[in-house]
Scaffold this motif. Sequence first.
Motif, short mmCIF file in Angstrom:
data_model
loop_
_atom_site.label_atom_id
_atom_site.label_comp_id
_atom_site.label_asym_id
_atom_site.label_seq_id
_atom_site.Cartn_x
_atom_site.Cartn_y
_atom_site.Cartn_z
N ASP A 8 -4.06 -4.75 -23.62
CA ASP A 8 -4.25 -3.31 -23.50
C ASP A 8 -5.66 -2.99 -22.99
N GLU A 9 -6.66 -3.78 -23.39
CA GLU A 9 -8.01 -3.53 -22.92
C GLU A 9 -8.09 -3.69 -21.40
N GLU A 10 -7.50 -4.78 -20.88
CA GLU A 10 -7.48 -4.94 -19.43
C GLU A 10 -6.68 -3.83 -18.79
N GLY A 11 -5.55 -3.47 -19.40
CA GLY A 11 -4.70 -2.43 -18.84
C GLY A 11 -5.42 -1.10 -18.71
N VAL A 12 -6.15 -0.69 -19.74
CA VAL A 12 -6.85 0.59 -19.69
C VAL A 12 -8.02 0.51 -18.71
N ALA A 13 -8.69 -0.63 -18.64
CA ALA A 13 -9.74 -0.81 -17.63
C ALA A 13 -9.17 -0.65 -16.23
N VAL A 14 -7.96 -1.16 -16.01
CA VAL A 14 -7.27 -1.00 -14.73
C VAL A 14 -6.94 0.47 -14.48
N LEU A 15 -6.38 1.14 -15.48
CA LEU A 15 -6.03 2.56 -15.32
C LEU A 15 -7.26 3.37 -14.91
N ASP A 16 -8.39 3.08 -15.53
CA ASP A 16 -9.61 3.83 -15.21
C ASP A 16 -10.06 3.61 -13.78
N ARG A 17 -9.77 2.45 -13.20
CA ARG A 17 -10.30 2.10 -11.89
C ARG A 17 -9.33 2.32 -10.74
N ILE A 18 -8.05 2.48 -11.01
CA ILE A 18 -7.10 2.71 -9.92
C ILE A 18 -6.86 4.19 -9.66
N ARG A 19 -7.39 5.07 -10.49
CA ARG A 19 -7.09 6.51 -10.38
C ARG A 19 -7.24 7.05 -8.95
N PRO A 20 -8.35 6.80 -8.24
CA PRO A 20 -8.52 7.42 -6.93
C PRO A 20 -7.57 6.89 -5.86
N TRP A 21 -7.02 5.69 -6.07
CA TRP A 21 -6.18 5.06 -5.04
C TRP A 21 -4.72 5.46 -5.14
N LEU A 22 -4.34 6.10 -6.23
CA LEU A 22 -2.92 6.41 -6.42
C LEU A 22 -2.40 7.43 -5.41
N SER A 23 -3.25 8.35 -4.98
CA SER A 23 -2.79 9.35 -4.00
C SER A 23 -2.43 8.69 -2.67
N VAL A 24 -3.07 7.57 -2.34
CA VAL A 24 -2.74 6.89 -1.08
C VAL A 24 -1.38 6.22 -1.21
N ASP B 59 -16.16 8.05 -11.02
CA ASP B 59 -16.06 9.10 -12.02
C ASP B 59 -15.51 10.41 -11.47
N HIS B 60 -14.59 10.34 -10.51
CA HIS B 60 -14.01 11.56 -9.97
C HIS B 60 -13.34 12.37 -11.08
N SER B 61 -13.49 13.67 -11.02
CA SER B 61 -12.87 14.55 -12.02
C SER B 61 -11.36 14.62 -11.81
N VAL B 62 -10.65 15.01 -12.87
CA VAL B 62 -9.21 15.23 -12.75
C VAL B 62 -8.92 16.31 -11.71
N SER B 63 -9.79 17.31 -11.62
CA SER B 63 -9.59 18.38 -10.64
C SER B 63 -9.56 17.83 -9.22
N LEU B 64 -10.47 16.93 -8.89
CA LEU B 64 -10.48 16.34 -7.55
C LEU B 64 -9.27 15.43 -7.33
N LEU B 65 -8.89 14.69 -8.35
CA LEU B 65 -7.71 13.83 -8.23
C LEU B 65 -6.46 14.66 -7.98
N MET C 84 -13.75 11.48 -1.67
CA MET C 84 -12.97 12.69 -1.89
C MET C 84 -13.23 13.72 -0.79
N ARG C 85 -13.37 13.22 0.43
CA ARG C 85 -13.51 14.08 1.61
C ARG C 85 -12.39 13.75 2.59
N ARG C 86 -12.02 14.73 3.40
CA ARG C 86 -10.88 14.57 4.31
C ARG C 86 -11.20 13.60 5.44
N LEU C 87 -10.24 12.71 5.68
CA LEU C 87 -10.30 11.80 6.81
C LEU C 87 -8.89 11.60 7.34
N PRO C 88 -8.72 11.16 8.59
CA PRO C 88 -7.37 10.89 9.09
C PRO C 88 -6.64 9.90 8.18
N ALA C 89 -5.33 10.11 8.06
CA ALA C 89 -4.54 9.27 7.15
C ALA C 89 -4.69 7.80 7.48
#
Length: 362
Positions: free
Chosen positions: A133-149, A265-271, A293-298
């Motif tokens: 679970d410790e590794e799992g939560v560490a992963v959750l914290d670090r993959i957050r910004p990549w999920l939108s892709v 440390d992106h905020s939930v609002s930006l995510l 968290m700035r716009r770029l071509p897909a």
Amino acid sequence: MRTVGVEEELLLVDPETGEPKALSGAVLARAEQSGTDAGVFEKELFGQMLEFATHPQADMKDLGDEIVRCRREAARHAGEIGCTVAALASSPLPVSPSVGRGSRYRWMAEQYGIAVQEQMVLGCHVHVAVESDEEGVAVLDRIRPWLSVLAALSVNSPFWQGKDSCYDSYRSRVWSRWPSAGPTEVFGSAERYHRRVTDMVSSGVILDEGMVYFDARLSQRYPTVEIRVADVCLRAETALLIAVLARGVVETAARQWRAGHPPMDHSVSLLRLAAWRAARSGLGEELLHPSTMRRLPAETVVAGLLQHVEEALGESGDLERARAACDTLLDGGTGARIQRELLERTGSLREVVTNCARLTQE
């Protein structure tokens, strides 16, 4: 090598008219009778939906083969009772969903009212093994910004109740109505993660831990991180791509944690803004880059994701497969774009559904 499993939700439709059919109970009975598929298929909230789960696989070719086999078996069982399956994340045709039986589903219908009736959307969930679970939560914290892709690569729900929604993934917008859905803050430890889940259940707003609908969470049943942002993908090879990239971001995040690198440390609002941008136009326009968290071509953002996971995918032998699949999607192969092109060519949402049912099994 981390194992990966995939859960896909499929739409049951009439093979001639494309209309959704509430026949999941009958399809499940056929699957149970077959013996070979016992336990592979499960019911979902609505009778028009059928879910399957693959076995955990370390080799991605084996996982891809199993996704194809499960889709074909689902279509075979459905065909025995006069319907078929389509990997569509929302029904292009108007539908009145039939809520399944059982106390859990009744509670949800009573608690959330019309929002439940509007929740007939279909997703793809990817489970990636973690050591603790410790590794799992560490992963959750670090993959957050990549999920939108990942979400942008999977877009496959442009139509809603017979109309173009103007989104490439309207499923994600519908799903966000659940009070527990969406991106999360950085937890920092497994203890804080579990305390947050306990507090949410204790609030009484959700029924149990199974209704913690985070974009990514620790699985209740398996020693995995469960990534839940993707539409069910029209083509099996796209589902496999999402699984390959999911393992890549999990492995990369785990290595960052072990090396002492903090999460962004992106905020939930930006995510949330990044998720909306991905849902609105998929790969067709711009995305928010996970680092800035700035716009770029897909295509630039997708290239950034591939660079982020390059070491992990290179070691697993999946890098070239992932690059080729991403190029295919960027050239116009997303499910949303295919659905719109089918409508433009045929002029009929019924033809969209029946053609997509065929593509589902390829």
